[in-house]
Design an enzyme around this catalytic site. Structure first.
Site, PDB file in Angstrom:
ATOM      1  N   LEU A 187       0.670  -1.087  -0.027  1.00 35.70           N
ATOM      2  CA  LEU A 187       0.105   0.013  -0.009  1.00 35.70           C
ATOM      3  C   LEU A 187       0.886   1.170   0.008  1.00 35.70           C
ATOM      4  CD1 LEU A 187      -2.973   0.738  -0.326  1.00 35.70           C
ATOM      5  CD2 LEU A 187      -2.923   0.978   2.385  1.00 35.70           C
ATOM      6  N   ASP A 188       0.858   2.042  -0.921  1.00 36.47           N
ATOM      7  CA  ASP A 188       2.060   3.174  -1.302  1.00 36.47           C
ATOM      8  C   ASP A 188       1.872   4.082  -0.033  1.00 36.47           C
ATOM      9  OD1 ASP A 188       0.229   5.722  -2.228  1.00 36.47           O
ATOM     10  OD2 ASP A 188      -0.667   4.049  -3.529  1.00 36.47           O
ATOM     11  N   TYR A 189       2.996   4.810  -0.101  1.00 31.43           N
ATOM     12  CA  TYR A 189       3.284   5.706   1.066  1.00 31.43           C
ATOM     13  C   TYR A 189       2.223   6.590   1.155  1.00 31.43           C
ATOM     14  CZ  TYR A 189       6.407   8.849   3.612  1.00 31.43           C
ATOM     15  OH  TYR A 189       6.725   9.807   4.727  1.00 31.43           O
TER      16      TYR A 189
END
Length: 401
Positions: free
Chosen positions: A105-107
């Site tokens: 899950l991206d930043y």
């Protein structure tokens, strides 16, 4: 103890998922009894052999832990970060087992993520072939046309690879009308490529401003807030292992009441025969077979489960067929678009052809005119040469004078 595959031993020990363990073996980071092993089919006995990963001895398998975390924004979905940013492991305190996040899950996104030391479950949840659907709520800039949304559903090419078909449904808009402001969509994906949703909407000209994961397969929890986590229940773990959606409770229709016996007699029902009376009395005398009813019920339940399994496998086989039909439809549309572009180029080329023909006619006329001029000049020269030369005047000699 029987020998097992190395990647399975590493995954059960909680070092990494099975896919990550296979990569460790390929790169020569795993040793068995002091020898480096790079072959994926290698086996070992965890109770007798000394299996090490990066020089660390693998002990007996830890107790499996299953944790559901709501990841806040600006937190890395990794065990550690070289740049020193905060990770999801730092949010889960008090867990002694070596756990790791499943998937990514991206930043700048937030939402649900599972942390565990069960490599088999991690492989099943993260791999798209098992049908694990992730649900996201996405806010994008503007209001995309329906044709663009359908294009994204069919799949587009990102970084040289086509995305799998997905489900996209518009939830609401932030403006006064349906076509004003920004839009919220519910997106369901079966794969998890890096920043896939952000890249999809960026391609169609509507960049993502907010992204939130709200469900992983059948698992969801709207009560969790950013930074909070909890243990999964055994029922939730079983749902993830079998990858089944939560059952929907259905209410049964009330049964009709049978008419009383007095009403039947009054309606002129015939009197029972002697055979029926004897059979009825025999049933009353015979005690109910409760012991035999239990196995029959179990057999019937097993049959229902087998029927449900066959239906699920049939639905799984139908899904690739529908996927192929959708991909075929996308190819037909792209072929139609190419044909239209070719037709437009042909139409635009017709005026140029006409102008070229006119220029050729003008050039031909000029050549004919030049040819006529040359012929005229030639005739003039020939006429001049045909004339007789003039005689010079006679001169008298001095004697004749």
């Amino acid at each position: 103890m029987e020998q097992e595959r190395l990647q399975k031993i590493i995954a059960h020990a909680g070092f990494a998922s099975r896919r990550e363990a296979e990569e460790m073996i390929r790169t020569g980071r795993v040793t068995v009894n002091g020898k480096v092993v790079t072959e994926l089919g290698s086996r070992a006995d965890a109770s007798r052999d000394h299996v090490k990963v990066d020089g660390k001895l693998i002990t007996h398998a830890e107790e499996h832990r299953y944790i559901l975390l709501y990841k806040p924004k600006e937190v890395m979905t990794t065990v550690d970060d070289p740049q020193g940013r905060r990770t999801v492991i730092e949010l889960v305190k008090g867990v002694r087992e070596r756990i790791y996040p499943i998937g990514r899950l991206d930043y700048h996104s937030e939402g649900l993520i599972i942390l565990t030391n069960d490599g088999d479950l991690a492989f099943k949840v993260s791999h798209p072939k098992h049908g694990s659907v992730k649900t996201y709520h996405v806010k994008v800039r503007g209001v995309p046309d329906q044709r663009l949304v359908e294009k994204l559903e069919r799949g587009i090419t990102i970084d040289g690879k086509r995305t799998l078909p997905c489900e996209i449904a518009r939830m609401k808009t932030t403006g006064k009308g349906d076509e004003e402001g920004n839009s919220w969509f519910e997106v369901k994906l079966r794969e998890g490529r890096t920043q896939q949703i952000r890249k999809m909407f960026q391609v169609v000209g509507h960049p993502v401003s907010k992204l939130r994961r709200v469900a992983i397969g059948p698992l969801t929890d709207p009560k969790l807030t950013p930074g909070e986590w909890r243990e999964l229940t055994p029922r939730e773990v079983k749902m993830l292992q079998t990858m089944q959606e939560p059952p929907v409770r259905r209410t049964r229709a009330p049964r009709k009441k049978a008419a009383p016996a007095a009403a039947k007699k009054a309606a002129g029902a015939k009197a029972p025969s002697k055979r029926r009376e004897a059979a009825t009395s025999k049933r009353r005398e015979t005690p109910p077979r409760r012991d035999a009813g239990g196995p029959r019920r179990e057999t019937a339940g097993a049959r229902r489960e087998a029927t449900g399994t066959r239906r699920e496998s049939a639905n799984t086989r139908r899904e690739p067929a529908s996927t192929r039909r959708e991909a075929s439809g996308g190819r037909r549309e792209s072929t139609g678009a190419r044909r239209e572009a070719t037709g437009s180029r042909r139409e635009s080329g017709a005026p140029r052809r006409e102008a070229g023909g006119a220029r050729r006619e003008t050039t031909t006329k000029r050549r004919e005119t030049t040819t006529k001029r040359r012929e005229t000049t030639t005739k003039r020269r020939e006429g001049t040469s045909d004339k007789k030369p003039r005689k010079a005047p006679a001169t008298r000699s001095r004697a004749s004078r």
